[in-house]
Structures are given as C-alpha cells and as structure tokens.
Design an enzyme around this catalytic site. Structure first.
Site, PDB file in Angstrom:
ATOM      1  N   HIS A  76     -69.082  94.650 -68.742  1.00 63.57           N
ATOM      2  CA  HIS A  76     -68.602  96.010 -69.024  1.00 63.57           C
ATOM      3  C   HIS A  76     -69.414  97.114 -68.361  1.00 63.57           C
ATOM      4  O   HIS A  76     -69.030  98.285 -68.431  1.00 63.57           O
ATOM      5  CB  HIS A  76     -68.506  96.225 -70.533  1.00 63.57           C
ATOM      6  CG  HIS A  76     -67.362  95.452 -71.120  1.00 63.57           C
ATOM      7  ND1 HIS A  76     -67.442  94.102 -71.345  1.00 63.57           N
ATOM      8  CD2 HIS A  76     -66.109  95.829 -71.466  1.00 63.57           C
ATOM      9  CE1 HIS A  76     -66.281  93.677 -71.835  1.00 63.57           C
ATOM     10  NE2 HIS A  76     -65.456  94.697 -71.913  1.00 63.57           N
ATOM     11  N   GLY A 106     -57.829  99.584 -72.477  1.00 64.18           N
ATOM     12  CA  GLY A 106     -59.216  99.566 -71.989  1.00 64.18           C
ATOM     13  C   GLY A 106     -59.562 100.909 -71.361  1.00 64.18           C
ATOM     14  O   GLY A 106     -58.753 101.483 -70.644  1.00 64.18           O
ATOM     15  N   CYS A 116     -53.988  99.002 -80.384  1.00 62.33           N
ATOM     16  CA  CYS A 116     -53.371  99.184 -81.699  1.00 62.33           C
ATOM     17  C   CYS A 116     -52.269  98.159 -81.959  1.00 62.33           C
ATOM     18  O   CYS A 116     -51.292  98.085 -81.214  1.00 62.33           O
ATOM     19  CB  CYS A 116     -52.813 100.604 -81.780  1.00 62.33           C
ATOM     20  SG  CYS A 116     -51.902 100.934 -83.275  1.00 62.33           S
ATOM     21  N   ASP A 127     -58.729  98.149 -62.950  1.00 59.46           N
ATOM     22  CA  ASP A 127     -58.210  96.978 -62.225  1.00 59.46           C
ATOM     23  C   ASP A 127     -57.405  97.337 -60.963  1.00 59.46           C
ATOM     24  O   ASP A 127     -57.230  96.499 -60.101  1.00 59.46           O
ATOM     25  CB  ASP A 127     -57.325  96.137 -63.149  1.00 59.46           C
ATOM     26  CG  ASP A 127     -58.070  95.673 -64.400  1.00 59.46           C
ATOM     27  OD1 ASP A 127     -59.306  95.577 -64.343  1.00 59.46           O
ATOM     28  OD2 ASP A 127     -57.415  95.427 -65.429  1.00 59.46           O
ATOM     29  N   GLY A 168     -53.173 101.714 -69.145  1.00 60.73           N
ATOM     30  CA  GLY A 168     -52.623 100.700 -68.244  1.00 60.73           C
ATOM     31  C   GLY A 168     -51.175 100.370 -68.572  1.00 60.73           C
ATOM     32  O   GLY A 168     -50.507 101.136 -69.285  1.00 60.73           O
ATOM     33  N   GLN A 194     -69.277  97.518 -65.462  1.00 60.77           N
ATOM     34  CA  GLN A 194     -68.301  97.962 -64.447  1.00 60.77           C
ATOM     35  C   GLN A 194     -67.353  99.016 -64.985  1.00 60.77           C
ATOM     36  O   GLN A 194     -66.657  99.679 -64.241  1.00 60.77           O
ATOM     37  CB  GLN A 194     -67.422  96.775 -64.010  1.00 60.77           C
ATOM     38  CG  GLN A 194     -68.161  95.666 -63.345  1.00 60.77           C
ATOM     39  CD  GLN A 194     -67.340  94.381 -63.358  1.00 60.77           C
ATOM     40  OE1 GLN A 194     -66.572  94.124 -62.450  1.00 60.77           O
ATOM     41  NE2 GLN A 194     -67.516  93.566 -64.365  1.00 60.77           N
TER      42      GLN A 194
HETATM   43  O1  F6P Z   1     -58.190  96.021 -67.888  1.00 58.43           O
HETATM   44  C1  F6P Z   1     -59.514  96.406 -67.843  1.00 58.43           C
HETATM   45  C2  F6P Z   1     -60.439  95.264 -68.172  1.00 58.43           C
HETATM   46  O2  F6P Z   1     -61.766  95.714 -68.048  1.00 58.43           O
HETATM   47  C3  F6P Z   1     -60.225  93.992 -67.345  1.00 58.43           C
HETATM   48  O3  F6P Z   1     -60.783  94.089 -66.065  1.00 58.43           O
HETATM   49  C4  F6P Z   1     -60.861  92.967 -68.235  1.00 58.43           C
HETATM   50  O4  F6P Z   1     -60.282  91.704 -68.022  1.00 58.43           O
HETATM   51  C5  F6P Z   1     -60.548  93.454 -69.616  1.00 58.43           C
HETATM   52  O5  F6P Z   1     -60.236  94.842 -69.501  1.00 58.43           O
HETATM   53  C6  F6P Z   1     -61.656  93.271 -70.610  1.00 58.43           C
HETATM   54  O6  F6P Z   1     -61.175  93.679 -71.857  1.00 58.43           O
HETATM   55  P1  F6P Z   1     -62.101  93.864 -73.139  1.00 58.43           P
HETATM   56  O7  F6P Z   1     -62.889  95.129 -72.934  1.00 58.43           O
HETATM   57  O8  F6P Z   1     -61.132  93.982 -74.253  1.00 58.43           O
HETATM   58  O9  F6P Z   1     -62.998  92.691 -73.206  1.00 58.43           O
END
Ligand code: F6P
Length: 366
Positions: free
Chosen positions: A284, A11, A75, A152, A104, A286
């Site tokens: 998103h 992410g 990936c 996170d 991460g 955030q």
């Molecule tokens: O790890 C970052 C994060 O934004 C988490 O806070 C959230 O649970 C997850 O990724 C969302 O993932 P995606 O963008 O794949 O929906």
C-alpha cells in the site's frame, strides 16, 4: 440552486482530495451547492451528519494531501435494494439531485444502478409513506457523473486515471532504492506491484526503471518456456558482469495457461540458479501519499469538467464518465466504459489476449 452531492468510494488513490476541492469550488463558482458525502456509499445509506454542505474554505489544504479526507469504504449495504432505497431517501431529504462519484469501476456501476432504479425507488418511498408526492416531485431524475480515480489505470475509454501516475512515481522511487542495495550485494530482487488485473503500473515501472524482466497479465509468457528463458537471460547478464537484477511482477501476472506467476516462485527459480534473490512486495505504499503535480492538475481539471457535465445533463442522456483521450477531456458513456473494462477481464480469462488489448485500445496494433 442546484445541489450536487460528491463522494469518493472504493480503493483510494492520490488526487482524490484534489478532485473534491475542485468540484466544491467550481460548483460554488457556478452557483451550485456542493454536499460532501462521507465514506462513499456508506454515508449515502446512513445519511445524517455523513452528508455535509461544503463551503469554499472546507477544502482548504486539500490539493496536496494523499488518500481521501472525505473518506471511503467498500459498502455492502448499497449493493442491496434496501440500502439504495435508503440512499435515495437521504438524497431527496437533502435536496440533492446530482451526484459526482469518484472511484473505480465498482463505484461507477453502483451509481448507475441507483440512477436506473431512481423512478421505482421514488415510487416505493411514496408508497411506503417515507416521503410525500410533494417531496419527491422536484426530483424526477438523478444526474450521475463519474470521475475515475484508481492507481490501476484499468478503465476502458480513458487514457489515464487519477492516482496512477503518483503510484508509478512511488514505485520508481522504490525500485531505484532497491537497485542500489541490489548492486552492493550483487543480488536479484523480485518486486511485486499492484494493479489488480491490469499490467499498466508494472509495465510503466519496468520501462521507467530499466528493469531486466517484467510479468504482466496482458502478455502472459509461455508456461513451458518462461522459467528457463528468464533464468538463461539473467545468467547471461550476470556472466557479462551485471550485479543487480530487477524483476517486476504485476500482482495479476499469469502464464498462458492462466496460472498465476508469483514473486516467490520466481525467487525460488533464481535461488536454484545460484543467484542470491529477495522479494519485495511494495503493497500500500504505492497507494498512499501526496499526489504528484500531474495528478493534482488532472484531478482539478476533471473536477471542472464534472460540474459542467452536471449542468449540461438531461434526463435523456446516459451518465457520462469524464475521460482523457489523446490529451483532451471528453465525456464517455459511463456504463459503456464499465462494460468494456469487464470484457477485458473476460477476454484475459478466455486466453484471448489480443482481444483484451483491442478492447482497451481499438487502435491496438502489435
Ligand atoms: O484497485 C486498487 C488496488 O490498490 C489494487 O491495485 C489492489 O489489488 C487492491 O486495490 C488492494 O485492495 P485492498 O486495499 O482492499 O487490499
């Protein structure tokens, strides 16, 4: 000249571009050649024009841009042996023997797996005739350095991860906006924030915005009691004249029976208590957008540390993760940090919440 590959994976988080800019420019200043690998491990597996030598000017304007301009991907092929073999092949073909990975815990684990398999991958590449002994000879070991980029702030052995503070700012701005309309209409808002299994964003946002209630995975309320307690508290506040109610719920929030606490369930409870309530899932918003000054600086300084760690690395040292401890940059063993992070999740799943906190912070004292 040492060739350093760099990639962003998993992410995205604000500040990733600032890290890339820093690594590229510090690497050049230190006499190395930086190679950007596009779309994380996907680019490493695909090779070709997904791996590109970067010059000083290639990262012009990167500092203040959100997301990751060298892109990211989750990936699948890199999780398989075949994908990692292809990745090793592409690294050697490009003369790269050091990799700085930004992401991460999943990203950092993937890199360490590649490093531990490196000798056997080289052997296989020679045995299958894909590379010659002469081609692999200068690449006896692979240097890996990890930089943690995640909104996170869930990685053990570091106080802060790149992107978390920007995300917190974004949440606070959103909560401030919601608060004003909540006041006008005398409403309650339940705001769901990201963070996966970690409550850092929710807790910090609650403190910074003066929220009335917060739910986080690390401090699960008693399943039998929390609903009544919350409604009583909010009703009391209302009787005392409070018009706006803000409840922040982490997306991973649970009760002490490990049942998820969902924003809409909270809304229903408040509606039953005759409080006009809405749910806002920030989503998103955030994660995207320009990094705040703190994340730009953190990313820039960690980029410097990462290049220095590459230059210091030897085949015998474990892969380091650039970490911040009490305002100082230190290198922590990457796999130890990843293992501790997984142990925190396990401790929560076993309802051992105190242990989870101690694993995150050995000096934790309630
Ligand atoms: O790890 C970052 C994060 O934004 C988490 O806070 C959230 O649970 C997850 O990724 C969302 O993932 P995606 O963008 O794949 O929906």
């Amino acid at each position: 000249k040492k060739r350093i590959g760099l990639l962003t994976s998993g992410g995205d988080s604000s500040g990733m571009n600032a890290v890339v800019r820093s690594i590229v420019r510090v690497a050049i200043s230190r006499g190395c050649e930086p190679y950007a690998i596009y779309e994380g491990y996907e680019g490493l597996v695909q090779g070709g024009n997904m791996i590109k030598k970067f010059e000083w000017s290639d990262v012009r304007g990167y500092l203040s841009v959100g997301g990751t301009l060298i892109r990211t991907a989750r990936c699948q092929s890199f999780r398989e042996h075949k994908g990692r073999l292809q990745a090793a092949h592409n690294l050697i073909k490009n003369g790269i023997d050091a990799l700085i990975v930004c992401g991460g815990d999943g990203t950092l684990t993937g890199a360490d797996t590649l490093r531990s398999e490196w000798p056997s991958l080289l052997k296989e590449l020679v045995q299958t005739g894909k590379l010659t002994e002469e081609e692999v000879a200068p690449h006896t070991y692979l240097t890996i350095v990890g930089i943690v980029c995640s909104i996170d702030n869930d990685m053990a052995l570091t106080d802060i991860t790149i992107g978390a503070v920007t995300s917190l700012h974004r949440i606070c701005e959103a909560v401030d906006s919601i608060s004003s309309t909540a006041f006008s209409h005398s409403r309650a808002f339940v705001i769901e924030v990201m963070g996966r299994h970690c409550g850092w964003l929710a807790l910090m946002a609650a403190i910074s915005s003066g929220a009335d209630y917060v739910f986080i995975p690390e401090r699960p309320p008693e399943a039998e009691k929390w609903k009544k307690e919350m409604c009583d508290t909010i009703e009391k506040q209302r009787e005392a004249g409070k018009r706006n109610t803000i409840i922040i719920v982490a997306e991973g929030a649970i009760d002490d029976n490990l049942e998820p606490i969902k924003a809409d369930d909270i809304r229903k409870l408040l509606v039953d208590a005759k409080i006009d309530t809405r749910v806002t899932t920030l989503g998103h918003i955030q994660r995207g957008g320009r990094p705040c000054a703190y994340d730009r600086n953190l990313a820039t300084l960690q980029g410097v540390e990462a290049v220095e760690a590459v230059l210091r690395a030897t085949p015998d040292t474990s892969s380091p993760m650039i970490s911040v401890r009490e305002n100082k940059f230190v290198c922590e063993p990457l796999m130890k940090a990843v293992e501790l992070t997984h142990q925190v999740a396990e401790a929560i799943a076993e309802k051992n919440f105190r242990r989870a906190m101690e694993l995150r912070d050995p000096e934790f004292n309630e």
